[in-house]
Design an enzyme around this catalytic site. Structure first.
Site, PDB file in Angstrom:
ATOM      1  N   ASP A  85       0.795  -1.204   0.026  1.00  0.00           N
ATOM      2  CA  ASP A  85       0.062  -0.041   0.078  1.00  0.00           C
ATOM      3  C   ASP A  85       0.977   1.124   0.165  1.00  0.00           C
ATOM      4  OD1 ASP A  85      -1.709   2.100   0.121  1.00  0.00           O
ATOM      5  OD2 ASP A  85      -2.616   1.492   2.204  1.00  0.00           O
ATOM      6  N   TYR A 145      -6.214  15.370  -7.441  1.00  0.00           N
ATOM      7  CA  TYR A 145      -5.754  14.570  -8.580  1.00  0.00           C
ATOM      8  C   TYR A 145      -4.903  15.662  -9.484  1.00  0.00           C
ATOM      9  CZ  TYR A 145      -5.488  11.345 -12.508  1.00  0.00           C
ATOM     10  OH  TYR A 145      -4.804  10.516 -13.368  1.00  0.00           O
TER      11      TYR A 145
END
Length: 243
Positions: free
Chosen positions: A63, A155
């Site tokens: 992760d 983003y």
């Protein structure tokens, strides 16, 4: 320039662009570490395709939102495949949200995966690459870094920051035989990050269709094979953003 005999780490390799790039690297003769976060079955399938191409493969889970994950990931790849010659930092988050709805937690998570992790991975492998006189680092950005995009402010901001990171690192390792570049795809089919319906999105693109992972991988391999291309951000967008 040859990728044969090199060791490559592709993050976010369980599908879409990462999976296609992993296969292409294997066909070019590189051993490939296939990274995933939570898609083990898909990553195992990519690893089988890598082996079918005659290359060594390693499936690695991490992760990358966790700060310690980058070092642990490199440790395992180096232990089982050898020093990383090619880093394709492709893993990313792309959760759509209006700017009004992006809170600190959402922004920090996007930053951790899309920007901090690529930096920490590069920071770890660059000294060894420079010491060997060969290395390739390729970040996966997005056309959103140039246009603002439609996914969300967090983003677009993290992808834009990758461009600054690309230029900063490239200038400091170029004389050591290491290149650092980024590709900026837009609206690629067969990926998990399309921000809408494919048919509707295709209408936005001058060529009239979505791109494919194979087309992105074509460009990625050309960049990775070329020792004279560095500090570049190259769009793969069907003419969406004319630069």
């Amino acid at each position: 320039m040859d990728l044969a005999g090199r060791t490559a780490l592709v993050t976010g390799a369980s599908g879409g662009i990462g999976a296609e790039l992993s296969r292409r690297l294997a066909e070019a003769g590189a051993a490939v570490a296939v990274h995933h976060r939570d898609s083990e079955a898909d990553a195992l399938a990519v690893a089988e395709a890598v082996r079918a191409a005659g290359a060594r493969a390693l499936v690695v889970q991490a992760d990358l939102g966790e700060a310690a994950a980058a070092d642990a990931l490199i440790d395992r790849v180096e232990r089982e495949l050898g020093p990383v010659d090619v880093l394709a930092a492709n893993a990313g988050l792309g959760q759509s949200a209006r700017w009004q709805d992006v809170d600190a937690e959402a922004f920090d998570r996007m930053y951790a995966v899309n920007l901090r992790a690529p930096f920490l991975l590069a920071r770890r492998v660059l000294p060894s690459m420079a010491g060997r006189g060969y290395g390739r680092v390729l970040f996966t950005s997005s056309i959103a870094a140039l246009t603002g995009g439609i996914v969300g402010p967090h983003y677009a901001a993290t992808k834009s920051a990758l461009h600054g990171l690309t230029h900063h690192l490239a200038a400091r390792v170029a004389r050591d035989g290491v290149t650092v570049n980024a590709i900026a795809p837009a609206l690629i089919a067969e990926t998990r990050m399309l921000p809408g319906e494919p048919a509707e999105l295709a209408e936005r693109i001058p060529v009239g269709r979505l791109g494919t992972p194979a087309e992105v991988a074509d460009l990625a391999l050309a960049i990775l094979r070329n020792g004279y291309v560095t500090s570049k951000v190259i769009a793969v967008d069907g003419g969406l953003y004319p630069v």
